[in-house]
Design a protein around this motif. Structure first.
Motif, mmCIF file in Angstrom:
data_model
loop_
_atom_site.group_PDB
_atom_site.id
_atom_site.type_symbol
_atom_site.label_atom_id
_atom_site.label_comp_id
_atom_site.label_asym_id
_atom_site.label_seq_id
_atom_site.Cartn_x
_atom_site.Cartn_y
_atom_site.Cartn_z
ATOM 1 N N THR A 23 46.111 9.638 78.737
ATOM 2 C CA THR A 23 47.415 9.122 79.158
ATOM 3 C C THR A 23 47.347 7.618 79.379
ATOM 4 N N VAL A 24 46.270 7.148 80.004
ATOM 5 C CA VAL A 24 46.086 5.709 80.188
ATOM 6 C C VAL A 24 46.057 5.020 78.834
ATOM 7 N N SER A 25 45.364 5.613 77.881
ATOM 8 C CA SER A 25 45.287 5.049 76.537
ATOM 9 C C SER A 25 46.675 4.900 75.912
ATOM 10 N N GLU A 26 47.527 5.882 76.109
ATOM 11 C CA GLU A 26 48.894 5.812 75.575
ATOM 12 C C GLU A 26 49.686 4.688 76.245
ATOM 13 N N HIS A 27 49.521 4.543 77.548
ATOM 14 C CA HIS A 27 50.206 3.458 78.257
ATOM 15 C C HIS A 27 49.707 2.094 77.774
ATOM 16 N N LEU A 28 48.412 1.974 77.573
ATOM 17 C CA LEU A 28 47.852 0.712 77.076
ATOM 18 C C LEU A 28 48.367 0.408 75.676
ATOM 19 N N LYS A 29 48.537 1.439 74.876
ATOM 20 C CA LYS A 29 49.075 1.268 73.520
ATOM 21 C C LYS A 29 50.497 0.702 73.575
ATOM 22 N N VAL A 30 51.310 1.223 74.477
ATOM 23 C CA VAL A 30 52.681 0.721 74.638
ATOM 24 C C VAL A 30 52.653 -0.751 75.041
ATOM 25 N N LEU A 31 51.786 -1.096 75.981
ATOM 26 C CA LEU A 31 51.704 -2.476 76.444
ATOM 27 C C LEU A 31 51.183 -3.415 75.357
ATOM 28 N N ARG A 32 50.256 -2.931 74.539
ATOM 29 C CA ARG A 32 49.769 -3.745 73.404
ATOM 30 C C ARG A 32 50.868 -3.941 72.373
ATOM 31 N N LYS A 33 51.619 -2.883 72.095
ATOM 32 C CA LYS A 33 52.676 -2.948 71.087
ATOM 33 C C LYS A 33 53.728 -3.995 71.455
#
Length: 90
Positions: A45-55
């Protein structure tokens, strides 16, 4: 900053865990594991949140030696704050 970009960034900022990760990365670069330790969320889940922030560009991913580290793009946060102030001036 265009309205579509601002909308996407504001959606990314809407989640409290994402704001926690951004704050943590303002003071220095952090590894994903370090960020995961700041919440009760699973690593996936953290990885998904980080992906959103990177995007959105709010978090930048950079290689430091053999590690991948996250850092907040403070200039983009400043641009978002300026865009929000402009809304109040309209």
């Amino acid at each position: 900053m265009g309205d579509d970009d601002l909308d996407e960034i504001l959606r990314a900022l809407a989640h409290p865990a994402r704001r926690t990760f951004l704050r943590a990365c303002l003071t220095g670069s952090r590894a994903a594991g370090d960020l995961s330790a700041l919440s009760d969320l699973s690593l996936a889940t953290v990885s998904e949140h980080l992906k959103v922030l990177r995007k959105t560009g709010l978090l930048q991913l950079e290689r430091q030696g053999r590690f991948w580290m996250y850092r907040t793009d403070a200039a983009l946060l400043d641009a978002v704050a300026a865009a929000m102030r402009e809304l109040g001036d309209a």
